[in-house]
Design a protein around this motif. Structure first.
Motif, PDB file in Angstrom:
ATOM      1  N   UNK A   1      30.434  17.324  55.431  1.00  0.00           N
ATOM      2  CA  UNK A   1      30.837  18.636  54.915  1.00  0.00           C
ATOM      3  C   UNK A   1      31.101  19.576  56.085  1.00  0.00           C
ATOM      4  N   UNK A   2      32.269  20.217  56.066  1.00  0.00           N
ATOM      5  CA  UNK A   2      32.633  21.172  57.111  1.00  0.00           C
ATOM      6  C   UNK A   2      32.187  22.571  56.696  1.00  0.00           C
ATOM      7  N   UNK A   3      31.424  23.248  57.568  1.00  0.00           N
ATOM      8  CA  UNK A   3      30.935  24.607  57.275  1.00  0.00           C
ATOM      9  C   UNK A   3      31.142  25.488  58.502  1.00  0.00           C
ATOM     10  N   UNK A   4      31.318  26.816  58.296  1.00  0.00           N
ATOM     11  CA  UNK A   4      31.460  27.734  59.439  1.00  0.00           C
ATOM     12  C   UNK A   4      30.113  27.978  60.117  1.00  0.00           C
ATOM     13  N   UNK A   5      30.197  28.383  61.391  1.00  0.00           N
ATOM     14  CA  UNK A   5      29.000  28.727  62.160  1.00  0.00           C
ATOM     15  C   UNK A   5      28.857  30.247  62.214  1.00  0.00           C
ATOM     16  N   UNK A   6      27.644  30.718  61.963  1.00  0.00           N
ATOM     17  CA  UNK A   6      27.360  32.150  62.037  1.00  0.00           C
ATOM     18  C   UNK A   6      26.386  32.393  63.187  1.00  0.00           C
ATOM     19  N   UNK A   7      26.813  33.172  64.214  1.00  0.00           N
ATOM     20  CA  UNK A   7      25.898  33.435  65.325  1.00  0.00           C
ATOM     21  C   UNK A   7      24.803  34.418  64.931  1.00  0.00           C
ATOM     22  N   UNK A   8      23.580  34.170  65.387  1.00  0.00           N
ATOM     23  CA  UNK A   8      22.445  35.062  65.140  1.00  0.00           C
ATOM     24  C   UNK A   8      22.184  35.826  66.438  1.00  0.00           C
ATOM     25  N   UNK A   9      22.710  37.080  66.518  1.00  0.00           N
ATOM     26  CA  UNK A   9      22.670  37.848  67.752  1.00  0.00           C
ATOM     27  C   UNK A   9      21.599  38.928  67.706  1.00  0.00           C
ATOM     28  N   UNK A  10      20.854  39.034  68.800  1.00  0.00           N
ATOM     29  CA  UNK A  10      19.948  40.161  69.039  1.00  0.00           C
ATOM     30  C   UNK A  10      20.270  40.665  70.450  1.00  0.00           C
ATOM     31  N   UNK A  11      21.355  41.450  70.529  1.00  0.00           N
ATOM     32  CA  UNK A  11      21.910  41.872  71.816  1.00  0.00           C
ATOM     33  C   UNK A  11      21.916  43.390  71.895  1.00  0.00           C
ATOM     34  N   UNK A  12      21.412  43.908  72.991  1.00  0.00           N
ATOM     35  CA  UNK A  12      21.544  45.340  73.288  1.00  0.00           C
ATOM     36  C   UNK A  12      22.417  45.478  74.527  1.00  0.00           C
ATOM     37  N   UNK A  13      23.205  46.540  74.544  1.00  0.00           N
ATOM     38  CA  UNK A  13      24.122  46.747  75.671  1.00  0.00           C
ATOM     39  C   UNK A  13      23.630  47.882  76.550  1.00  0.00           C
ATOM     40  N   UNK A  14      24.063  47.837  77.801  1.00  0.00           N
ATOM     41  CA  UNK A  14      23.722  48.911  78.727  1.00  0.00           C
ATOM     42  C   UNK A  14      24.477  50.183  78.388  1.00  0.00           C
ATOM     43  N   UNK A  15      24.075  51.291  79.031  1.00  0.00           N
ATOM     44  CA  UNK A  15      24.687  52.593  78.762  1.00  0.00           C
ATOM     45  C   UNK A  15      26.196  52.534  78.949  1.00  0.00           C
ATOM     46  N   UNK A  16      26.875  53.127  77.984  1.00  0.00           N
ATOM     47  CA  UNK A  16      28.317  53.225  78.095  1.00  0.00           C
ATOM     48  C   UNK A  16      29.065  51.959  77.726  1.00  0.00           C
ATOM     49  N   UNK A  17      28.399  50.950  77.160  1.00  0.00           N
ATOM     50  CA  UNK A  17      29.054  49.700  76.780  1.00  0.00           C
ATOM     51  C   UNK A  17      28.761  49.372  75.321  1.00  0.00           C
ATOM     52  N   UNK A  18      29.730  48.780  74.702  1.00  0.00           N
ATOM     53  CA  UNK A  18      29.548  48.293  73.331  1.00  0.00           C
ATOM     54  C   UNK A  18      30.169  46.899  73.236  1.00  0.00           C
ATOM     55  N   UNK A  19      29.708  46.159  72.240  1.00  0.00           N
ATOM     56  CA  UNK A  19      30.281  44.828  71.990  1.00  0.00           C
ATOM     57  C   UNK A  19      31.622  45.001  71.292  1.00  0.00           C
TER      58      UNK A  19
END
Length: 407
Positions: free
Chosen positions: A222-240
């Motif tokens: 069975x083919x299924x999509x992958x969902x990333x489990x992210x716990x990421x914080x960015x430094x000042x002045x940056x966003x994902x």
């Protein structure tokens, strides 16, 4: 002897001579001596069990056949059936190696019999007993989107017995399992056969355990999509700005009742703090028990960052929208600044997409009477832009508005 007796003797002698001549004629012409050949007459081997008791066994086929020639009177020769002729080879007392064994012939009386050959050549070897591994050979393919899963079988090794040279030529003892079109797990017993290194069955070898018990799972793909489990914080002045998972989907393998409830598969937690540069992080998948990947592949999460910037837009006071103004009143704009600054904090790509005409400054005058007011305007952006804006600030935050009655 009187004259009468002498006279009767002559006819008697003549009668006897005539009868003798007639018999000779019948035997030589009507029922002559003839020969008849019988081919492929089987030879019966006797005392095989006695050989076995001595630890010996015959190598090769036990099917020996000879040619038999029968000689005698026609009527007697042709009334004999092959079953009436017995040809035996007594193997009692023979030793290890190659032996010439004479044939013993039994046939009805008055018949001459000749056998060719008069001996059979037999080879005797010691009986050997050895252990060989069992292998289950899977042939065919399950139904589309199904694959062969775990294979388990018992016993995994068995004893075989037979002539030493035959036993030594046995590589494995195998069973064949055809899985063509299967969708369900299999549980069955299969017959075992001794085979050589070329996969050919070795005759004359006894398999002491005739069957192997086999358990084989048939798994669903069975083919299924992958969902990333992210716990990421960015430094000042940056966003994902973007997250990509590679590959985007995987093919799971497992029992149908387990896979039917799985719609996606998540990664292990990807935890990063104060991220200020783009990162490619290798991770693993959280696979439920009993589920594997059809093919093991590296799983990577690519995190792209953008630096947050700000842009200030000057909106003239005549662009300010006054809503819900009482029809008897008007706005005295003398105290309103000539322009209002709107600071937008967002990614550069978002800032570059904003036009001054996209910015709307509105003031709600509902139920207000003639007087002076300090009001905080509302800044509006189209939803498609506003959703990507990190901060929206008005300067000044309030404006002084005077409502006067129309003359």
């Amino acid at each position: 002897m009187n004259k009468t007796g002498i006279r009767n003797l002559a006819p008697k002698i003549i009668s006897i001579l005539f009868a003798l001549v007639l018999w000779v004629y019948v035997m030589s012409v009507i029922n002559p001596r003839v020969s008849r050949d019988l081919v492929n007459v089987p030879v019966k081997l006797v005392n095989l069990e006695e050989l076995k008791a001595q630890g010996l066994v015959l190598v090769g086929s036990e099917d020996f056949r000879v040619r038999v020639r029968l000689t005698g009177r026609r009527d007697e020769v042709f009334k004999i059936s092959p079953e009436q002729i017995q040809i035996k080879a007594d193997l009692r007392g023979y030793k290890l190696g190659v032996n010439n064994v004479p044939l013993e012939i039994s046939a009805p009386n008055n018949i001459g019999i000749d056998v060719s050959p008069r001996f059979i050549r037999v080879e005797l070897e010691e009986i050997t007993k050895k252990q060989r591994d069992v292998k289950v050979l899977i042939t065919g393919s399950p139904k589309k989107n199904y694959v062969v899963g775990n294979l388990d079988y018992k016993p995994t090794a068995i004893w075989i017995e037979g002539p030493e040279s035959y036993v030594n030529s046995v590589e494995n003892v195998v069973a064949k399992l055809d899985v063509t079109g299967e969708t369900k797990n299999l549980l069955l017993s299969l017959p075992l056969k001794p085979v050589n290194s070329r996969g050919e069955e070795v005759p004359g070898v006894e398999v002491k355990t005739a069957y192997v018990d086999v358990s084989l799972s048939i798994d669903l793909l069975k083919s299924v999509p992958i969902k990333p489990d992210l716990q990421v914080t960015t430094g000042d002045g940056h966003v994902i700005s973007n997250v990509e998972i590679n590959p985007k989907e995987v093919i799971l393998k497992g029992q149908e009742e387990i896979l039917k409830g799985i719609t996606e598969i998540t990664t292990d937690i990807v935890q990063v703090e104060n991220l200020t540069t783009d990162q490619v992080i290798e991770t693993k998948l959280k696979l439920p028990q009993g589920v594997t990947l059809q093919e093991e592949v590296p799983i990577t999460v690519s995190i792209s960052l953008q630096k947050v910037e700000e842009e200030t837009y000057k909106i003239p006071k005549d662009k300010i929208i006054f809503n819900n103004l009482n029809e008897k009143l008007k706005v005295d704009k003398n105290n309103i600044p000539e322009s209002v600054d709107v600071k937008v904090v967002a990614l550069r790509s978002v800032l570059d997409s904003i036009k001054e005409s996209d910015i709307s400054i509105e003031v709600d005058l509902k139920e207000l009477t003639a007087n002076e007011y300090t009001i905080e305007p509302v800044v509006q952006l189209p939803f498609t832009i506003e959703k990507d804006v990190k901060e929206l600030q008005l300067n000044p935050e309030t404006i002084n508005i005077k409502l006067v009655e129309k003359k």
